[in-house]
Design an enzyme around this catalytic site. Structure first.
Site, short mmCIF file in Angstrom:
data_model
loop_
_atom_site.label_atom_id
_atom_site.label_comp_id
_atom_site.label_asym_id
_atom_site.label_seq_id
_atom_site.Cartn_x
_atom_site.Cartn_y
_atom_site.Cartn_z
N CYS A 1 21.14 29.92 13.18
CA CYS A 1 22.14 30.81 12.60
C CYS A 1 21.41 31.81 11.72
O CYS A 1 20.90 31.46 10.68
CB CYS A 1 23.13 29.99 11.79
SG CYS A 1 24.48 30.99 11.23
N HIS B 1 6.44 13.05 10.33
CA HIS B 1 7.88 12.71 10.37
C HIS B 1 8.49 12.77 11.77
O HIS B 1 9.66 12.43 11.94
CB HIS B 1 8.67 13.54 9.36
CG HIS B 1 8.89 14.98 9.71
ND1 HIS B 1 10.12 15.45 10.06
CD2 HIS B 1 8.06 16.03 9.72
CE1 HIS B 1 10.05 16.76 10.27
NE2 HIS B 1 8.80 17.14 10.07
C1 LIG Z 1 6.64 21.50 18.08
C2 LIG Z 1 6.69 21.53 16.57
N1 LIG Z 1 5.67 22.08 15.91
C3 LIG Z 1 5.64 22.11 14.57
C4 LIG Z 1 6.66 21.60 13.81
C5 LIG Z 1 6.59 21.66 12.33
O1 LIG Z 1 6.26 20.40 11.78
P1 LIG Z 1 6.59 20.05 10.26
O2 LIG Z 1 8.08 19.86 10.18
O3 LIG Z 1 5.82 18.80 9.98
O4 LIG Z 1 6.12 21.19 9.43
C6 LIG Z 1 7.76 21.02 14.47
C7 LIG Z 1 8.91 20.51 13.70
O5 LIG Z 1 10.03 20.59 14.15
C8 LIG Z 1 7.76 20.97 15.89
O6 LIG Z 1 8.77 20.42 16.56
#
Ligand SMILES: Cc1ncc(COP(=O)(O)O)c(C=O)c1O
Length: 388
Positions: free
Chosen positions: A322, A197
């Site tokens: 938060c 995503h």
């Molecule tokens: C650097 C990083 N690692 C891991 C994740 C986690 O991914 P997921 O939302 O697919 O679990 C995110 C999501 O924001 C992220 O930005």
């Protein structure tokens, strides 16, 4: 009301081509990829094609890709799949919570964790990693691109250090995939996480690159899916979508399309910082992914600015969380040495493939007046203005 979305590091819209690719796997091609009949064969073939596309984006073999439910699961599988009580693990102070909280749990499980600091630009110093090495060090987990600032870490150098010391190296590339070229051989990593995503595939699908020969303890037990590295019936539609998004990302990177995004990001941050006083870019001077800029607006509460901009149709975010009623400043920005007030006054703008120059114009037509209005209401700003 017109709305512009500049929060693509939180999640991205599924591209129409990606949606079209995955749609039939909810209806006509519904088979279980483990079934041996026609319906299963059809979905198995689609899963394997997607695996090849993801492997091609990362420069590895398709057998080295394990599909997961997303970035968090990929990070957890890498970390808990390797580290055992008594092991030492090296990570950093600016990791995403998927790694940060996993490493805290490792400590509760009897591992020791060293979290190396970052400098004022948000960069890890590879020498700090070298100095942290011990005979019990099992794993180094350092992210490729930071989700709040977009700063790219020197993963090539870290990979060399890990290889020389014969230690596993995991990198969370969730915010790097599709934004910068990735070659796991060049990075010399053993494990690399991505998430659908964040690259225009849907939420709930991701992948972990696992270098051939890396023995991971699985987290889920069940069937022998994903070569017994991740049990559970495959999310076929999600996997097909991730494959399509990976293919499109590779084409865009090869064509140099990301230069356009970097130019839009640079115009946005350049105009904001020149038109509005007491602002600046967090992570300036460090290499960054082309879509992200993190800007502080002194004398303003970031949350208030996010809400005020949202009311005007612009979606951005703060890195602040938060918890227990109080707004905690971002751990990433405070690790870079920002004072809590400045960290709380910082906003992240993250662009996606759907954004255009018009969107940047829209943002620039809203931000200065909104900031000026909030500052007028700010007693701290008024005091500062009087004293200068
Ligand atoms: C650097 C990083 N690692 C891991 C994740 C986690 O991914 P997921 O939302 O697919 O679990 C995110 C999501 O924001 C992220 O930005």
């Amino acid at each position: 009301m017109r709305r512009v979305y500049f929060d693509n590091n939180a999640t991205t819209p599924v591209l129409p081509e990606v949606f079209e690719a995955m749609r039939p796997y909810y209806s006509e091609h519904f088979g279980n990829a483990s079934s041996i009949h026609h319906h299963g064969q059809e979905t198995r073939a689609a899963v394997e094609r997607a695996r090849e596309a993801v492997a091609s984006l990362l420069g590895c073999r398709s057998s080295e890709i394990v599909f997961t439910s997303g970035g968090t699961e990929a990070d957890n599988l890498a970390i808990f799949g390797l580290a055992r009580p008594g092991d030492h693990v090296i990570s950093s102070t600016i990791e995403h919570h998927a790694v940060l909280n996993s490493s805290k749990q490792l400590e509760a499980n009897g591992c020791e964790v060293t979290r190396v600091p970052v400098d004022g630009r948000g960069l890890v110093d590879p020498d700090d990693i070298r100095r942290a090495l011990r005979s019990e060090t099992k794993l180094i987990s350092i992210m490729m691109a930071n989700n709040e600032t977009g700063v790219l870490q020197p993963v090539d150098e870290i990979g060399k250090i890990a290889a020389e010391a014969d230690i596993y190296f995991h990198t969370d590339a969730v915010q790097a995939a599709g934004k910068v070229p990735i070659d796991v051989k060049h990075i010399a990593c053993d494990l690399l996480s991505i998430s659908g995503h964040k690259m225009h595939a849907p939420q709930g699908i991701g992948a972990l690159y696992v270098r051939k020969g890396t023995l991971l303890q699985p987290m889920l037990y069940g069937g022998s899916h994903e070569r017994s590295r991740r049990a559970g019936t495959e999310n076929v539609a999600g996997i097909v979508a991730l494959g399509k998004a990976a293919e499109m990302a590779k084409t865009a990177l090869d064509r140099g399309d990301l230069a356009r995004m970097a130019a839009m990001r640079d115009r946005l941050q350049g105009e904001i910082t020149s038109q509005i006083t007491a602002t600046g870019v967090n992570g300036y001077g460090a290499p960054r992914v082309p879509n992200t800029t993190n800007i502080y607006f002194d004398y303003i509460e970031g949350e208030a600015l996010v809400i005020a901009l949202d009311l005007k149709g612009l979606a951005v975010s703060t890195g602040a969380a938060c918890s227990s009623g109080a707004i905690e400043p971002s751990h990433v920005l405070t690790a870079m040495g920002l004072k809590p007030d400045r960290a709380r006054a910082s906003l992240r703008f993250s662009l996606g493939k759907q954004n255009s120059e018009d969107d940047v114009d829209f943002a620039l037509s809203r931000i200065p007046a909104t900031v000026a209005h909030l500052r007028e209401l700010s007693p701290v700003y008024n005091k500062a203005a009087v004293s200068t």
